[in-house]
Design an enzyme around this catalytic site. Structure first.
Site, mmCIF file in Angstrom:
data_model
loop_
_atom_site.group_PDB
_atom_site.id
_atom_site.type_symbol
_atom_site.label_atom_id
_atom_site.label_comp_id
_atom_site.label_asym_id
_atom_site.label_seq_id
_atom_site.Cartn_x
_atom_site.Cartn_y
_atom_site.Cartn_z
ATOM 1 N N CYS A 181 0.832 -1.205 0.000
ATOM 2 C CA CYS A 181 0.000 0.000 0.000
ATOM 3 C C CYS A 181 0.865 1.253 0.000
ATOM 4 O O CYS A 181 0.487 2.282 -0.564
ATOM 5 C CB CYS A 181 -0.951 -0.010 1.191
ATOM 6 S SG CYS A 181 -0.142 -0.092 2.796
ATOM 7 N N HIS A 439 -2.289 1.571 7.185
ATOM 8 C CA HIS A 439 -2.633 1.498 5.758
ATOM 9 C C HIS A 439 -2.428 2.867 5.143
ATOM 10 O O HIS A 439 -2.768 3.896 5.737
ATOM 11 C CB HIS A 439 -4.080 1.045 5.580
ATOM 12 C CG HIS A 439 -4.485 0.891 4.145
ATOM 13 N ND1 HIS A 439 -3.888 -0.021 3.304
ATOM 14 C CD2 HIS A 439 -5.422 1.539 3.413
ATOM 15 C CE1 HIS A 439 -4.443 0.066 2.104
ATOM 16 N NE2 HIS A 439 -5.381 1.012 2.146
#
Length: 1038
Positions: A181, A439
């Site tokens: 990510c 994230h």
């Protein structure tokens, strides 16, 4: 003369001397003569050479300056030699190939002997730069040094999406191939920078014949270009394998599949792209640092900071320049991006005695301050959210989509010539508590100006206000050329845009009103003393369009003697064009003459978005009922009884209860039609829009069912005139009320012990009228009306005498009889504050008083304890249609549902409905849990109130179940002291069985305690008692 001519003349002299000596030797005949002549010839030759050399050395050599070395010497040599490499690398980009000593210098700053050029250091006074075909003998050490060679001109960078001929798409997402990510979000943020994207697209020519290859992998610039084209051409998410496969090439210590920091990956990626670009040049390792900083990546992201260190002893200032590609801002003491910039560019004090001053030649105290010497085209900002130990600073940092860094620029003319206005183009966000988990997502802009959120393979649009409220980690701002071309002018105070988009400043006071005259100061709106207007004027919103209707509101509302500001002070009010000719009222406002159609043409802009807010004191004068006629301007309230002139059809007399307290004068003695005139009424029991204005909630002492008293008398002052409307809607509403009263009377014929509940149609507690007042002759002009009429003269009571009671079948009205005039003070109930639980024993029960029932949700007066479940007080045996109708209405005692200004249910009503729904669900869940915990039970008939064991019965007690439980506990024998099952101690312990399984209390104190506990649980479950329950409880306690 030139040097070349002197050298040629010397060569000619030497050649002549050689010919002369050779010619003399050939003329000798004998050998001895030849030997002698040879010695003489050698001596003469030497003498000639020495004489000519001395003459050449003694000769004066004149030098002349030529415009270019190519034109003077090299061009002459080209005619004799074959040129293999055209041009001189040292003369590219306008730089001279000579240094100050006259030696030829290569492209990287070295001379032909490999010696380093002495003028390379920026502080060297002999630094030579030739940009304009003339020499600069010295360079200013306080100015940024210029590179000797520019690899990629800054002017070739195309800023903005519009500068490219390509049609840019939003771009697809990127698939997460395993903890990537950080890679996906960084690539999305970089590929949505217009300057970088335009440069990558321009590299397609290099992409065709790329021969740059690092060990083990290909060109990272080509991989970025291919990834950009893939996101623009594909319709689904792409897999960034070209970048993912070169992870070791980008950074050696990054491991595939491991979580990494997005900013760290960004820095290594940009450095890898710079390194790949430099590999296109053969001597890239010999280039100096200034030249290496002129790559396309350096021109896009690179800038220079000016560092000024000032000595506090001698005030000596040392200036240095630092190249940067991102700004790391400390946010520990900042709440916004502007605060972080202020802290970064502020002057800071260095460590005491830690700086060695060049002027003092010793360690002294000094201060240091940064400023922008050359701002980058794309500004990269990283907020320091992570500490060295891995903790994350999750505070919210507010920022705007455009920032201005002009005040942080260096104080030089070149830096101040161009305004530094940047606009947000992309950012990287981090969700998580630390740098080791979480994230990463990205936000990027498009050519249309909209923003999109890129969460791996998911792409969704995002609003601008959501972007500014994002917890950003890395932000990219690009230089705004539109602001640089036309600098934003400072707008004065009180000037704003007309529609939020135009750049033409318009004074706020003249946006929606062309009238030159305007009252300045606190003003009262037309139509209510608490700030609610009846026209189309706004209360909290700004009105941008000019309207023909007028209202004297300017943003300050006055309600019941105090100022009220519900949301924000409005910047502009609505004024009509003909305001100057209208007559002003007593408070300085202009009255509205053509207000009959003020609410039929327009509505307020934001009136449906804001709910009216009022306090308890302002609820007295809260609302204004709509009126189909034109506005009236009455004076002081006329306290007379004969104020209405309706038609009479029934022998019903109307009695007026005049308040003792003198009413206050209305602050706004005029009124207009309400904007709720066209709104439909969902409740059939609510008066229609054309009803009598005597029931105006604004002029009465209650709002939304609230009753307000002052001591023992109701403040029933009013400021509106009574206007009678004999429409069909009014008659239908009254007939509905009479029908409901008749049904209530029929359902209560068997009720003998209930006290008369004196509650009127909308939650009022009326005064009890005396018998003498009830004997007054009825008015012949009184129409059928509800139980209460509120007008400017007070509260009107509807009663009837015994004669009216005899003709009950003809006209169904309410009889109110009792003791002399007084207002009972009701006891407050936390579930129903408008109900009264005080028993009324002053007057005997009459059939007419028994039929006085609830009409709009108020509670009945009874001697019994109120039911806890819904806040109503009723007889357990009463199951009439009126009660069922009341249960369908509002359950909190507010009467009919109270709608907001836009005709929708109020927020309070919605919250109450949600609470009731949740309470019902909790009750259901509790019942299910109790049913499950109870297990199997024996059936038992419910005890009759008239039975013999009524005095000994406990609600919910099951003797059969108690007997079964006793057998279950004593199946093993023993239990010596346990009494038999019909002892009352079992009845007292049956609800505490699970808590006291083996402890059966036999004392009187324990029995009382258990009985109270059982009673509390019974009441909390919604149970009730019969009419004779108090006496039964008294017998049990004895």
């Amino acid at each position: 003369m030139p040097v070349s001519m002197a050298v040629c003349e010397t060569a000619n002299v030497v050649n002549a001397a050689l010919r002369e000596s050779l010619g003399g030797n050939s003329s000798a005949g004998s050998s001895t003569d030849q030997a002698k002549s040879g010695e003489d010839t050698n001596g003469s030759l030497q003498n000639h050479i020495v004489a000519n050399a001395k003459r050449i050395l003694m000769a004066k050599i004149e030098y002349e300056e030529v415009p270019n070395y190519h034109e003077s010497v090299l061009e002459n040599l080209k005619s004799k030699y074959i040129v293999i490499k055209p041009g001189n690398p040292g003369a590219i980009n306008g730089f001279s190939g000579k240094n100050n000593t006259g030696k030829l210098v290569g492209a990287n700053g070295h001379d032909n002997n490999g010696a380093r050029k002495q003028a390379e250091h920026p502080n060297n006074q002999s630094h030579h730069i030739n940009h304009h075909n003339h020499q600069h003998p010295t360079s200013n050490p306080n100015e940024l040094p210029k590179p000797k060679r520019v690899l990629y001109p800054r002017e070739n960078i195309r800023i903005g999406w519009k500068q490219s001929e390509r049609k840019w798409q939003v771009g697809t997402g990127m698939i997460n191939v395993g903890n990537t990510c950080y890679l996906n979000s960084t690539l999305q943020a970089l590929l949505h920078i217009p300057a970088l994207a335009n440069w990558l697209v321009s590299e397609q020519a290099h992409l065709a014949d790329c021969n740059v290859a690092e060990p083990g992998s290909g060109c990272i610039i080509c991989a970025m270009t291919k990834t950009l084209l893939a996101t623009q051409s594909n319709q689904s998410a792409v897999r960034p394998f070209l970048i993912y496969s070169k992870l070791k090439q980008i950074c050696k210590h990054m491991v595939v599949g491991r979580q990494e920091d997005a900013h760290e990956f960004l820095r290594f990626l940009v450095e890898a792209m710079e390194r790949a670009y430099l590999m296109r040049f053969r001597n890239y390792k010999e280039l100096d640092q200034l030249v290496k900083e002129t790559t396309p990546l350096g021109q896009i992201f690179g800038g220079y900071l000016r560092s000024e260190v000032r000595c506090l002893s001698c005030n000596h200032v040392s200036i240095t320049f630092q190249h940067f590609q991102d700004l790391l801002l400390d946010i520990r003491k900042a709440d916004s991006l502007e605060d972080a910039f202020e802290g970064h560019f502020s002057r800071e004090r260095l460590e005491d005695m830690g700086y060695k001053c060049e002027g003092c030649k010793k360690k002294v105290s000094a201060t240091k301050q940064f400023s922008l010497e050359r701002a980058p085209i794309t500004l990269c900002i990283q907020l320091k959210r992570f500490s060295m130990i891995g903790n994350k600073l999750t505070k919210q940092i507010s920022f705007k989509s455009r920032i201005d860094l002009s005040k942080y620029a260096a104080r030089s003319q070149a830096a101040q010539a161009q305004p530094l206005t940047y606009r947000l183009v992309s950012m990287v966000t981090h969700l998580g508590a630390s740098q080791h988990c979480g994230h990463y997502t990205a936000i990027g802009s498009t050519d249309t100006g909209s923003f999109y959120n890129f969460d791996d393979s998911y792409v969704r649009p995002i609003a601008m206000h959501s972007v500014c409220n994002t917890n950003a980690y890395i932000m990219f701002f690009e230089l705004d050329l539109s602001q640089a071309a036309s600098p934003a002018a400072n707008r004065p105070n009180g000037v704003r845009l007309t529609n939020g988009h135009s750049t033409t400043p318009v004074p706020a006071a003249t946006v929606s009103s062309p009238s030159p005259t305007r009252f300045i100061g606190p003003q009262l709106p037309a139509g209510g003393a608490n700030g609610y207007t009846n026209g189309n004027a706004q209360k909290t919103a700004i009105q941008f369009k000019q309207q023909n209707q007028q209202s004297p509101q300017n943003g300050l509302q006055l309600g019941t003697g105090k100022f009220q500001d519900t949301a924000k002070p409005p910047l502009v009010g609505a004024h009509a064009k003909g305001e100057a000719t209208s007559a002003p009222t007593a408070n300085g406002n202009k009255s509205s003459s053509p207000s009959s159609n003020s609410s039929s043409n327009h509505k307020s802009i934001n009136q449906q978005q804001y709910l009216p807010i009022s306090s308890d004191d302002e609820d007295i004068e809260d609302e204004m009922k709509p009126r189909p006629t034109t506005a009236q301007l009455p004076s002081m309230p006329n306290m007379t009884e004969n104020h209405t002139e309706p038609k009479a059809k029934s022998p019903v007399k109307i009695q007026v209860k005049t308040p003792v307290k003198t009413p206050l004068k209305s602050l706004v003695p005029y009124e207009s039609a309400s904007e709720e005139e066209e709104a439909p009424l969902p409740n059939p029991r609510k008066r229609p829009s054309g009803e009598d204005s005597s029931e105006s909630d604004q002029e009465s002492g209650q709002t939304n069912g609230h009753s307000k008293t002052n001591g023992s008398h109701t403040n029933g002052s009013a400021s509106s005139s009574v206007h009678v409307n004999n429409s069909k809607q009014k008659t239908d509403a009254i007939d509905e009320i009479f029908k409901s009263l008749k049904k209530s009377a029929d359902s209560d014929e068997d009720d003998d012990e209930e006290e008369p509940s004196i509650q009127l149609t909308n939650g009022w507690h009326p005064q009890k009228q005396s018998q003498s007042q009830s004997k007054a002759p009825p008015s012949p002009k009184t129409p059928p009306s509800p139980a209460v009429i509120k007008s400017k003269t007070g509260i009107w009571k509807v009663t009837r005498n015994d004669e009216v009671d005899a003709i009950e079948d003809d006209v169904d009205v309410v009889v109110v009889e009792g003791s002399p005039v007084k207002i009972p003070t009701p006891n407050k109930n936390h579930r129903n504050p408008f109900s009264s639980s005080k028993p009324s024993t002053d007057s005997p029960a009459t059939p007419g008083a028994k039929r006085q029932k609830l009409l709009n949700g108020s509670a009945l007066k009874s001697h019994q304890q109120p039911r806890v479940g819904n806040g109503y007080q009723s007889n357990a045996t009463s199951n009439g249609s009126t009660i069922n109708e009341l249960l369908k209405q509002s359950y909190r005692g507010y009467g009919s549902p109270v709608l907001s200004w836009n005709g929708k249910p109020a927020e309070l009503e919605k919250e109450l409905l949600v609470d009731a729904r949740e309470q019902r669900q909790r009750d259901i869940d509790d019942d299910e849990e109790n049913e499950m915990d109870r297990g199997r039970q024996r059936k038992v008939k419910s005890g009759s109130a008239k039975g013999n064991n009524a005095s000994n019965s406990t609600p919910g007690y099951n003797p059969f179940q108690e007997y079964e439980g006793q057998k279950r506990w004593n199946k093993n024998g023993g239990g010596g002291g346990f009494p038999r099952f019909y002892n009352q101690n079992y009845r007292q312990n049956f609800q505490q069985r699970n808590k006291f399984k083996f402890n059966r209390f036999g004392g009187p104190g324990s029995a009382k305690f258990q009985q109270q506990r059982a009673l509390q649980r019974h009441l909390s479950a919604g149970g009730g008692f019969s009419r004779r329950q108090p006496s039964a409880q008294q017998q049990q306690q004895t």
